[in-house]
Design a protein around this motif. Structure first.
Motif, PDB file in Angstrom:
ATOM      1  N   VAL A 161       0.792  -1.273  -0.036  1.00  0.00           N
ATOM      2  CA  VAL A 161      -0.044   0.008   0.066  1.00  0.00           C
ATOM      3  C   VAL A 161       0.797   1.229  -0.040  1.00  0.00           C
ATOM      4  O   VAL A 161       1.801   1.272   0.985  1.00  0.00           O
ATOM      5  N   TYR A 162       0.718   2.143  -0.872  1.00  0.00           N
ATOM      6  CA  TYR A 162       1.645   3.139  -1.258  1.00  0.00           C
ATOM      7  C   TYR A 162       0.952   4.432  -1.320  1.00  0.00           C
ATOM      8  O   TYR A 162      -0.134   4.520  -1.689  1.00  0.00           O
ATOM      9  N   VAL A 163       1.261   5.346  -0.489  1.00  0.00           N
ATOM     10  CA  VAL A 163       0.480   6.632  -0.081  1.00  0.00           C
ATOM     11  C   VAL A 163       1.188   7.504  -0.896  1.00  0.00           C
ATOM     12  O   VAL A 163       2.492   7.783  -0.696  1.00  0.00           O
ATOM     13  N   THR A 164       0.657   8.470  -1.702  1.00  0.00           N
ATOM     14  CA  THR A 164       1.204   9.635  -2.281  1.00  0.00           C
ATOM     15  C   THR A 164       0.228  10.675  -2.561  1.00  0.00           C
ATOM     16  O   THR A 164      -0.939  10.361  -2.661  1.00  0.00           O
ATOM     17  N   HIS A 165       0.801  11.917  -2.804  1.00  0.00           N
ATOM     18  CA  HIS A 165      -0.166  13.121  -3.301  1.00  0.00           C
ATOM     19  C   HIS A 165       0.201  13.159  -4.711  1.00  0.00           C
ATOM     20  O   HIS A 165      -0.601  14.048  -5.240  1.00  0.00           O
ATOM     21  N   ASP A 166       1.046  12.585  -5.464  1.00  0.00           N
ATOM     22  CA  ASP A 166       1.364  12.637  -6.880  1.00  0.00           C
ATOM     23  C   ASP A 166       0.809  11.787  -7.461  1.00  0.00           C
ATOM     24  O   ASP A 166       0.857  10.629  -7.643  1.00  0.00           O
ATOM     25  N   GLN A 167      -0.353  12.499  -8.427  1.00  0.00           N
ATOM     26  CA  GLN A 167      -1.542  11.469  -8.890  1.00  0.00           C
ATOM     27  C   GLN A 167      -0.548  10.754 -10.176  1.00  0.00           C
ATOM     28  O   GLN A 167      -0.724   9.372 -10.463  1.00  0.00           O
ATOM     29  N   GLU A 168       0.385  11.456 -10.913  1.00  0.00           N
ATOM     30  CA  GLU A 168       1.083  10.697 -11.893  1.00  0.00           C
ATOM     31  C   GLU A 168       1.957   9.457 -11.330  1.00  0.00           C
ATOM     32  O   GLU A 168       1.869   8.401 -11.940  1.00  0.00           O
ATOM     33  N   GLU A 169       2.435   9.538 -10.226  1.00  0.00           N
ATOM     34  CA  GLU A 169       3.092   8.406  -9.493  1.00  0.00           C
ATOM     35  C   GLU A 169       2.325   7.360  -9.266  1.00  0.00           C
ATOM     36  O   GLU A 169       2.438   6.421  -9.540  1.00  0.00           O
ATOM     37  N   ALA A 170       1.038   7.660  -8.638  1.00  0.00           N
ATOM     38  CA  ALA A 170       0.090   6.767  -8.249  1.00  0.00           C
ATOM     39  C   ALA A 170      -0.227   5.793  -9.643  1.00  0.00           C
ATOM     40  O   ALA A 170      -0.406   4.822  -9.394  1.00  0.00           O
ATOM     41  N   LEU A 171      -0.458   6.778 -10.533  1.00  0.00           N
ATOM     42  CA  LEU A 171      -1.185   5.913 -11.789  1.00  0.00           C
ATOM     43  C   LEU A 171      -0.036   5.136 -12.571  1.00  0.00           C
ATOM     44  O   LEU A 171      -0.181   4.120 -12.941  1.00  0.00           O
ATOM     45  N   SER A 172       1.319   5.533 -12.322  1.00  0.00           N
ATOM     46  CA  SER A 172       2.436   4.861 -13.023  1.00  0.00           C
ATOM     47  C   SER A 172       2.836   3.452 -12.213  1.00  0.00           C
ATOM     48  O   SER A 172       3.366   2.460 -12.888  1.00  0.00           O
ATOM     49  N   ILE A 173       2.556   3.463 -11.063  1.00  0.00           N
ATOM     50  CA  ILE A 173       3.328   2.598 -10.170  1.00  0.00           C
ATOM     51  C   ILE A 173       2.299   1.455  -9.576  1.00  0.00           C
ATOM     52  O   ILE A 173       2.807   0.392  -9.544  1.00  0.00           O
ATOM     53  N   ALA A 174       1.068   1.855  -9.877  1.00  0.00           N
ATOM     54  CA  ALA A 174       0.006   0.832  -8.863  1.00  0.00           C
ATOM     55  C   ALA A 174      -0.715   0.064 -10.042  1.00  0.00           C
ATOM     56  O   ALA A 174      -0.990   0.394 -11.104  1.00  0.00           O
ATOM     57  N   ASP A 175      -1.158  -1.022  -9.518  1.00  0.00           N
ATOM     58  CA  ASP A 175      -2.016  -2.118  -9.898  1.00  0.00           C
ATOM     59  C   ASP A 175      -3.415  -1.472  -9.763  1.00  0.00           C
ATOM     60  O   ASP A 175      -4.178  -1.549 -10.930  1.00  0.00           O
ATOM     61  N   ARG A 176      -3.854  -0.948  -8.764  1.00  0.00           N
ATOM     62  CA  ARG A 176      -4.969  -0.038  -8.760  1.00  0.00           C
ATOM     63  C   ARG A 176      -4.620   0.993  -7.615  1.00  0.00           C
ATOM     64  O   ARG A 176      -4.080   1.135  -7.018  1.00  0.00           O
ATOM     65  N   VAL A 177      -5.563   2.059  -8.107  1.00  0.00           N
ATOM     66  CA  VAL A 177      -5.278   3.277  -7.403  1.00  0.00           C
ATOM     67  C   VAL A 177      -6.791   3.671  -6.734  1.00  0.00           C
ATOM     68  O   VAL A 177      -7.842   3.548  -7.180  1.00  0.00           O
ATOM     69  N   ALA A 178      -6.602   4.000  -5.314  1.00  0.00           N
ATOM     70  CA  ALA A 178      -7.665   4.471  -4.578  1.00  0.00           C
ATOM     71  C   ALA A 178      -7.564   5.958  -4.465  1.00  0.00           C
ATOM     72  O   ALA A 178      -6.650   6.658  -3.939  1.00  0.00           O
ATOM     73  N   VAL A 179      -8.631   6.769  -4.898  1.00  0.00           N
ATOM     74  CA  VAL A 179      -8.506   8.336  -4.887  1.00  0.00           C
ATOM     75  C   VAL A 179      -9.223   8.369  -3.762  1.00  0.00           C
ATOM     76  O   VAL A 179     -10.529   8.127  -3.490  1.00  0.00           O
ATOM     77  N   MET A 180      -8.628   9.417  -2.627  1.00  0.00           N
ATOM     78  CA  MET A 180      -9.330   9.818  -1.533  1.00  0.00           C
ATOM     79  C   MET A 180      -9.185  11.064  -1.281  1.00  0.00           C
ATOM     80  O   MET A 180      -8.582  11.938  -1.842  1.00  0.00           O
ATOM     81  N   MET A 181     -10.634  11.462  -0.878  1.00  0.00           N
ATOM     82  CA  MET A 181     -10.848  12.918  -0.657  1.00  0.00           C
ATOM     83  C   MET A 181     -11.743  12.957   0.517  1.00  0.00           C
ATOM     84  O   MET A 181     -12.831  12.373   0.854  1.00  0.00           O
ATOM     85  N   GLY A 182     -11.542  13.915   1.510  1.00  0.00           N
ATOM     86  CA  GLY A 182     -12.162  14.073   2.592  1.00  0.00           C
ATOM     87  C   GLY A 182     -12.565  13.088   3.439  1.00  0.00           C
ATOM     88  O   GLY A 182     -13.569  12.879   4.145  1.00  0.00           O
TER      89      GLY A 182
END
Lengths: 295, 412
Positions: free
Chosen positions: B219-240
């Motif tokens: 589980v990889y936490v990042t604020h960089d959306q490009e990093e998330a898209l490039s590295i992950a099998d699946r991305v969880a977008v969190m807000m609020g």
């Protein structure tokens, strides 16, 4: 690296640092030098004749019972006050750090002895430690223990003075340790927890103690210097007594120089005093500093 | 709400890591609400979101460094909610690296093994090594460190202290410290955000490779959306404090289920045009009809969104194209961004163009600012007033040939 300096810049550099240099020279180096010179003489206040005695004053010190006793007492005082005030200071700091609610309250409480006037507080201690009407002895009696002659017995007097010394130093050390504790990266504790440091003791060993290294060195240095310089409590409470049981270095120097007016002998003692301090500080900074700074 | 439900066959297996109905508040501050995250065996999940969205708190709850107010943490079906971080068999990599500065790289990497395998007595300095099998255990640890160091190419650094290493080297050692333990899950809290841009791109490839080799839940936490898209099998977008969408990087980008996801993912930002849908189910921005081939499910206020690369520019009016004013052209080397506004408004749009087209547009700017923009009906995304995605109906089936023709007619 080699620098070539503009002569104008060099000149202004000297001009700018001159006030500080002159003050340091006049207020620190010259007096020390004067004391060094005086220590080679038999100078006596009010006596115009001054004879050069070389190292005789130092040789006298080796056979001076009062001086040797003072050295012994001072060493005992340092050995009692420094470890206790450093360990207690660290312990208090960690307890206070762990509690957010009362942090400011306890921090101020324990810092009070540092800001209060020791000469004034000494009279309070005199009352507290009074053999018959002192609250400490009354408390002891209440628990069925016999009274202790705190300041009046030659066996207890150094211990009683050390107790006051600890009381005074702990708060200062605690504040220094608190500053050190707050500067520790919280992630390190999280990392230690993830790495399997389960107990508070193992987290202390893995993170707190090594991270406090520089702070501890500083606290230790300051505590030793302050303990070696013990004077106010002796001057106000015991005046070196009973007998010579609480003679300490500064007190003996004071008596020799300002009561017996033997400036030459007092200067020699002062030089020994300065030398002891210098050696202690050098040991601490040179030897320990390498082990506590991790760069 | 989440696109993952369609892909995840609940009957197939229990998730390797399951964060179930997690709630967390700090005082009156609600940090996490109703989080449910299921990570499959060997999967790499990125938690991405703006700062303060609760992603780091969620990770710390998974690690056991923070207790949830309610909800459960399950690892391979085992309930770990009450377990301490030290007992969870997970490893964490921190943004600040969190290396022990008084220990060499080797000692840093050894620490988790020493703490786990040696008793308190065996850990004693000086005397410890003469007790029991301490020597044999230490030798084994030494060897494992050498192996991990070899994998991470940090063997020459092993005897250095953190202060003698660069940021990238420190991060490698921090990875090594997590790796030596062979944990059941890796948790990474913005591990690359303290590195410079080029090193970051390099390290994220290495982390992806490490994950590929180790095959351990990450589980990889990042604020960089490009990093998330490039590295992950699946991305969880969190807000609020919520997971707005959990999906593959492609689906997150192409098929955002919430307008906040659409806006957060992708750079430059997705274009948003507020529209009014009339009773004929067509969308109008003022008098202009947009997304002509699309039929809305309802009337009322909606927001139309279109990715910058989906917006085509034409010099002349085209069927289905709408007028825009060219505001500024920005060269980025491989491409150029054209900043547009809808006439007489402050609705800003941006499109990606090739540098050649951008050059030509810039020349033309002196004569007229007016251009015409169009997009494929299939590229428009629509969101209702609550930000939820609404499906658009395409009554007139567009044939693939017609699609390609429209592209050919794009500017020039």
């Amino acid at each position: 690296m080699k620098h070539s300096f503009d002569p104008n810049e060099v000149r202004s550099a000297y001009w700018l640092s001159a006030p500080a240099l002159i003050l340091m020279l006049a207020l620190l180096l010259l007096p020390t030098l004067a004391v060094l010179v005086l220590s080679f003489t038999d100078a006596e206040l009010g006596v115009p004749q001054v004879n050069f005695r070389g190292l005789a004053a130092y040789a006298d010190l080796l056979n001076d019972r009062t001086f040797l006793g003072a050295v012994k007492n001072t060493a005992l005082y340092v050995l009692l006050v420094v470890p206790a005030s450093v360990v207690l200071g660290l312990g208090l700091a960690m307890l206070i750090e762990a509690d957010d609610l009362f942090k400011p309250f306890f921090r101020s409480i324990y810092f009070l002895p540092v800001v209060s006037l020791l000469v004034a507080m000494a009279s309070v201690w005199q009352y507290l430690m009074h053999p018959s009407i002192g609250p400490i002895n009354m408390l002891l009696n209440k628990f069925g223990l016999s009274s202790v002659n705190w300041l009046g017995s030659s066996d207890n007097v150094m211990g009683a003075l050390a107790l006051i010394g600890i009381w005074q130093t702990v708060g200062f050390n605690m504040v220094l340790f608190l500053a050190g504790l707050t500067s520790i990266n919280r992630d390190l504790y999280a990392a230690a927890e993830m790495d399997g440091a389960r107990s508070a003791w193992s987290r202390f060993c893995v993170v707190t103690w090594p991270m406090l290294g520089p702070t501890t060195l500083f606290v230790l240095t300051i505590s030793v210097i302050n303990a070696v310089k013990v004077f106010e409590t002796v001057a106000t409470l015991t005046q070196g007594g009973p007998g010579k049981a609480s003679d300490v270095l500064l007190w003996v120097i004071y008596e020799e120089g300002f009561v017996h007016l033997q400036i030459g002998a007092a200067s020699a003692m002062a030089m020994v005093f300065i030398a002891v301090l210098l050696v202690l500080v050098l040991i601490q900074t040179r030897v320990l500093e390498k082990r506590v700074h991790y760069t | 709400m989440q696109g993952e439900n369609s892909q995840f066959d609940a009957a197939s297996a229990t998730p390797a890591l399951h964060l179930q109905a997690i709630e967390k508040s700090f005082g009156d501050n609600r940090i996490l609400t109703g989080i449910d995250l299921q990570v499959r065996a060997g999967e790499f999940i990125a938690l991405v979101g703006p700062s303060g969205c609760g992603k780091s708190t969620l990770l710390r709850i998974a690690a056991g460094l923070e207790r949830p107010d309610s909800g459960r943490v399950l690892l391979n079906g085992k309930d770990l909610t009450a377990a301490r971080a030290a007992d969870r068999d997970m490893a964490m990599v921190f943004q600040s690296y969190a290396l022990y500065p008084h220990l060499s790289a080797r000692q840093n990497m050894a620490l988790p093994l020493v703490m786990r395998r040696l008793s308190a007595l065996e850990r004693l300095p000086w005397v410890g090594r003469f007790i029991g099998e301490t020597r044999a255990k230490l030798a084994a640890i030494r060897q494992e460190i050498e192996q991990s160091a070899h994998t991470l190419k940090i063997t020459p650094l092993l005897d250095r202290k953190p202060a003698q290493m660069s940021g990238g080297q420190r991060q490698r050692v921090a990875l090594g410290r997590a790796l030596v333990r062979h944990p059941k899950a890796f948790l990474m809290d913005e591990p690359l955000s303290n590195l410079d841009a080029s090193l970051r791109v390099h390290m994220r490839t290495e982390i992806a490779e490490l994950h590929h080799r180790a095959g351990v839940v990450t589980v990889y936490v990042t604020h960089d959306q490009e990093e998330a898209l490039s590295i992950a099998d699946r991305v969880a977008v969190m807000m609020g404090g919520r997971i707005l969408q959990l999906d593959t990087p492609q689906a997150i980008y192409r098929d955002p289920q919430h307008i906040d996801v659409a806006c957060f993912i992708g750079s430059p930002r997705i274009n948003i045009i507020p529209v009014e849908v009339s009773s004929n189910r067509r969308a109008y921005w003022g008098e202009v009809e947009l997304a002509r081939g699309c039929e809305f499910p309802d009337e009322g206020a909606f927001r139309l969104a279109i990715r910058p690369e989906a917006l085509k520019l034409h010099s002349d009016p085209q069927p289905g194209a709408f007028a825009v004013h060219l505001h500024r052209v920005e060269f980025l080397g491989v491409e150029a961004l054209c900043h547009l506004v809808l006439p007489g408004s402050d609705v800003a749009l941006v499109t990606r163009q090739s540098p050649e087209i951008a050059t030509q547009l810039k020349k033309q700017m002196d004569m007229s600012h007016v251009l015409y923009a169009s997009a494929l009906d299939t590229d428009w995304l629509a969101f209702n007033e609550n930000g939820q995605r609404v499906a658009l109906h395409l009554p007139t089936q567009v044939t693939p040939i017609a699609l390609s023709r429209l592209h050919d007619e794009a500017f020039i």
